[in-house]
Design an enzyme around this catalytic site. Sequence first.
Site, PDB file in Angstrom:
ATOM      1  N   LEU A  58      -0.944 -12.879  -7.098  1.00  0.00           N
ATOM      2  CA  LEU A  58       0.539 -13.153  -7.691  1.00  0.00           C
ATOM      3  C   LEU A  58       0.244 -12.510  -9.080  1.00  0.00           C
ATOM      4  O   LEU A  58       1.315 -12.771  -9.935  1.00  0.00           O
ATOM      5  CB  LEU A  58       0.665 -14.812  -7.689  1.00  0.00           C
ATOM      6  CG  LEU A  58       1.049 -15.376  -6.171  1.00  0.00           C
ATOM      7  CD1 LEU A  58       1.183 -16.917  -6.393  1.00  0.00           C
ATOM      8  CD2 LEU A  58       2.026 -14.743  -5.533  1.00  0.00           C
ATOM      9  N   SER A  59      -0.695 -11.910  -9.396  1.00  0.00           N
ATOM     10  CA  SER A  59      -0.653 -11.166 -10.522  1.00  0.00           C
ATOM     11  C   SER A  59      -0.861 -12.093 -11.883  1.00  0.00           C
ATOM     12  O   SER A  59       0.018 -11.690 -13.244  1.00  0.00           O
ATOM     13  CB  SER A  59       0.612 -10.287 -10.898  1.00  0.00           C
ATOM     14  OG  SER A  59       0.202  -8.919 -10.702  1.00  0.00           O
ATOM     15  N   SER A  60      -1.600 -12.862 -12.010  1.00  0.00           N
ATOM     16  CA  SER A  60      -2.021 -13.549 -13.240  1.00  0.00           C
ATOM     17  C   SER A  60      -2.450 -12.733 -14.286  1.00  0.00           C
ATOM     18  O   SER A  60      -2.192 -12.763 -15.345  1.00  0.00           O
ATOM     19  CB  SER A  60      -2.925 -14.831 -13.059  1.00  0.00           C
ATOM     20  OG  SER A  60      -4.172 -14.201 -12.704  1.00  0.00           O
ATOM     21  N   SER A  61      -3.012 -11.638 -13.569  1.00  0.00           N
ATOM     22  CA  SER A  61      -3.741 -10.613 -14.668  1.00  0.00           C
ATOM     23  C   SER A  61      -2.491  -9.838 -15.633  1.00  0.00           C
ATOM     24  O   SER A  61      -2.940  -9.606 -16.553  1.00  0.00           O
ATOM     25  CB  SER A  61      -4.609  -9.555 -13.917  1.00  0.00           C
ATOM     26  OG  SER A  61      -3.981  -9.164 -12.753  1.00  0.00           O
TER      27      SER A  61
ATOM     28  N   ASP B 148       2.616  -4.425 -10.791  1.00  0.00           N
ATOM     29  CA  ASP B 148       2.226  -5.709 -11.203  1.00  0.00           C
ATOM     30  C   ASP B 148       2.959  -5.724 -12.649  1.00  0.00           C
ATOM     31  O   ASP B 148       3.796  -7.023 -13.038  1.00  0.00           O
ATOM     32  CB  ASP B 148       0.907  -6.024 -11.634  1.00  0.00           C
ATOM     33  CG  ASP B 148       0.374  -5.826 -10.012  1.00  0.00           C
ATOM     34  OD1 ASP B 148       0.849  -5.630  -8.982  1.00  0.00           O
ATOM     35  OD2 ASP B 148      -1.012  -5.914  -9.875  1.00  0.00           O
TER      36      ASP B 148
ATOM     37  N   HIS C 207       0.814  -1.275   0.065  1.00  0.00           N
ATOM     38  CA  HIS C 207      -0.057  -0.010   0.103  1.00  0.00           C
ATOM     39  C   HIS C 207       0.687   1.216   0.115  1.00  0.00           C
ATOM     40  O   HIS C 207       0.491   2.241   0.256  1.00  0.00           O
ATOM     41  CB  HIS C 207      -0.906  -0.173   1.193  1.00  0.00           C
ATOM     42  CG  HIS C 207      -2.152  -0.885   1.099  1.00  0.00           C
ATOM     43  ND1 HIS C 207      -3.363  -0.610   0.804  1.00  0.00           N
ATOM     44  CD2 HIS C 207      -2.225  -2.295   1.369  1.00  0.00           C
ATOM     45  CE1 HIS C 207      -4.130  -1.732   0.601  1.00  0.00           C
ATOM     46  NE2 HIS C 207      -3.250  -2.882   0.938  1.00  0.00           N
ATOM     47  N   THR C 208       1.999   1.120  -0.421  1.00  0.00           N
ATOM     48  CA  THR C 208       2.810   2.291  -0.534  1.00  0.00           C
ATOM     49  C   THR C 208       2.880   2.959  -2.052  1.00  0.00           C
ATOM     50  O   THR C 208       3.039   3.982  -2.195  1.00  0.00           O
ATOM     51  CB  THR C 208       4.447   1.923  -0.326  1.00  0.00           C
ATOM     52  OG1 THR C 208       4.652   0.653  -1.247  1.00  0.00           O
ATOM     53  CG2 THR C 208       4.658   1.744   1.064  1.00  0.00           C
ATOM     54  N   ASP C 209       2.319   2.094  -2.779  1.00  0.00           N
ATOM     55  CA  ASP C 209       2.136   2.373  -4.384  1.00  0.00           C
ATOM     56  C   ASP C 209       1.327   3.774  -4.543  1.00  0.00           C
ATOM     57  O   ASP C 209       1.947   4.646  -5.350  1.00  0.00           O
ATOM     58  CB  ASP C 209       1.858   1.085  -5.399  1.00  0.00           C
ATOM     59  CG  ASP C 209       0.810   0.649  -4.974  1.00  0.00           C
ATOM     60  OD1 ASP C 209       0.219   1.028  -3.869  1.00  0.00           O
ATOM     61  OD2 ASP C 209       0.279  -0.063  -6.000  1.00  0.00           O
TER      62      ASP C 209
ATOM     63  N   ALA D 191      -4.698 -15.004  -6.826  1.00  0.00           N
ATOM     64  CA  ALA D 191      -4.093 -15.498  -5.469  1.00  0.00           C
ATOM     65  C   ALA D 191      -3.345 -14.295  -5.205  1.00  0.00           C
ATOM     66  O   ALA D 191      -2.378 -14.082  -4.224  1.00  0.00           O
ATOM     67  CB  ALA D 191      -3.214 -16.564  -5.615  1.00  0.00           C
TER      68      ALA D 191
HETATM   69  P1  ADP Z   1      -4.415 -12.063  -9.780  1.00  0.00           P
HETATM   70  O1  ADP Z   1      -3.803 -10.824 -10.639  1.00  0.00           O
HETATM   71  O2  ADP Z   1      -3.805 -11.623  -8.255  1.00  0.00           O
HETATM   72  O3  ADP Z   1      -4.190 -13.302 -10.240  1.00  0.00           O
HETATM   73  P2  ADP Z   1      -6.827 -10.730 -10.675  1.00  0.00           P
HETATM   74  O4  ADP Z   1      -8.385 -10.732 -10.060  1.00  0.00           O
HETATM   75  O5  ADP Z   1      -6.133  -9.212 -10.682  1.00  0.00           O
HETATM   76  O6  ADP Z   1      -5.959 -11.714  -9.578  1.00  0.00           O
HETATM   77  O7  ADP Z   1      -6.801 -11.309 -11.991  1.00  0.00           O
HETATM   78  C1  ADP Z   1      -7.302 -12.429 -12.171  1.00  0.00           C
HETATM   79  C2  ADP Z   1      -8.102 -12.576 -13.374  1.00  0.00           C
HETATM   80  O8  ADP Z   1      -7.201 -12.495 -14.722  1.00  0.00           O
HETATM   81  C3  ADP Z   1      -9.041 -13.808 -13.760  1.00  0.00           C
HETATM   82  O9  ADP Z   1     -10.201 -13.637 -13.019  1.00  0.00           O
HETATM   83  C4  ADP Z   1      -9.159 -13.683 -15.316  1.00  0.00           C
HETATM   84  O10 ADP Z   1     -10.188 -12.643 -15.632  1.00  0.00           O
HETATM   85  C5  ADP Z   1      -7.735 -13.230 -15.910  1.00  0.00           C
HETATM   86  N1  ADP Z   1      -6.710 -14.275 -16.009  1.00  0.00           N
HETATM   87  C6  ADP Z   1      -5.529 -14.287 -15.415  1.00  0.00           C
HETATM   88  N2  ADP Z   1      -4.684 -15.395 -15.821  1.00  0.00           N
HETATM   89  C7  ADP Z   1      -5.872 -15.780 -16.911  1.00  0.00           C
HETATM   90  C8  ADP Z   1      -5.820 -17.071 -17.864  1.00  0.00           C
HETATM   91  N3  ADP Z   1      -4.666 -17.731 -18.037  1.00  0.00           N
HETATM   92  N4  ADP Z   1      -6.575 -17.120 -18.738  1.00  0.00           N
HETATM   93  C9  ADP Z   1      -7.649 -16.278 -18.621  1.00  0.00           C
HETATM   94  N5  ADP Z   1      -7.983 -15.398 -17.741  1.00  0.00           N
HETATM   95  C10 ADP Z   1      -6.902 -15.116 -16.894  1.00  0.00           C
HETATM   96 MG    MG Z   2      -4.132  -8.905 -10.581  1.00  0.00          MG
END
Ligand code: ADP
Ligand code: MG
Length: 393
Positions: free
Chosen positions: A135-138, A182, A43-45, A133
Amino acid sequence: MSLVRTPAEIDVDAVVARFRELYDAEPDGVWAAPGRVNLIGEHTDYNGGFVLPIALAQHTVAAVRQRADDTVRVASATVDGGVPVTVELPGVTEGGEYGWAAYPVGVGWAAAQRELPVTGLDIALDSNVPVGAGLSSSAALSCVTARAWSDLLGWDLDDETVADLGRDAENKIAGAPTGLMDQLASVCGRAAHAMQIDTRAVTIEQIPFDLPACGLSLLVIDSHTEHTHTTGEYAERRHSCQEAALRLGVRELRDVPLESLATTLDKLPPLLRRRARHVVTDSARVEQVAQLLTSGDDPRRIGPLLSESHASMRDDFEITAPSVDALQEAALAAGAHGARMTGGGFGGCVIALVDKQQAEPVAQACVAAAADGGFATPTVFEAVASGGAARLR
Ligand code: ADP
Ligand code: MG
């Protein structure tokens, strides 16, 4: 059986085979972009302060082909049964509903806003970044698309701008309010390094972070719990920080000096005092950790700073949760040099710095503590500082 999991490798050949099957064509290339974990600075960003993420070995891999028209087709192996979603780029607008495809198509929208030449793409992707989770899958998804689009169309952008396309996609088309950390981490990650990011100047300093060379591991312990009111709590913390800065007569909490902090914060009512104290001290802890790591000191010495950061989030910023507090305490009791929650809070993951041989006992202690507390069973993996978004083929 080991509780410290090794993430499943992404089979790049299988992603390419899937591309051929879906689109009856060869991809122009294959790109990858990683998830990230923040070592310290929470929360520094949005206060202009420092953060210290590493890029993970877990990444999103995308086979991509440029199209001659404005259509984007994107298929994710783990979503919608791997069936492609089709979006016409000219129709993409802020506030539109694109589901998970918002992340890739949002990058095309963001590029068009910058008057870069944009064409459609065919994309087949797979990922081993845990979704949702913290860990920035987004960012892995938006940045792998940004890197591929940029390379294929010869946009010739610096890394910060590639990251910015990913951020715009997330903020404006997916509607997710994130800072730039991220995406910067996903684009600029370097093996065996952490990135000290000055979120005001948007500069990155690569900091040596070669834990395996020192017999150490960084565990990521996913609590699998999430607070349902996260968005409201996040807005409240942002507001409190703004209010504190205003009352202290500074532009952002970044501008509050660490020296004589107690006296400075005396001017604030108790709640704002605690909120501000977390931000100022956590940003300072980022600088202290970076200094220790840069000086070539034993990385074990950063442990107490990690644990102090957790206490600050728990007591002053009040963004932890009973489940993550239990995991953090269990990790320390089982011999971790330091441990803290990472990410926005109210659940998510705990990181723990451990001697390599303590990894398994710490993981066991965390699983036992969660069972004792009646919390979800955590999963554990080792985070390895890895490279950023890049073309693989
Ligand atoms: P985080 O970035 O912490 O994992 P977020 O809520 O910011 O969580 O992002 C998750 C969202 O990103 C998912 O609900 C989906 O919409 C999208 N996403 C991430 N990875 C994938 C993937 N491999 N395929 C499809 N959608 C994905
Ligand atoms: Mg995210």
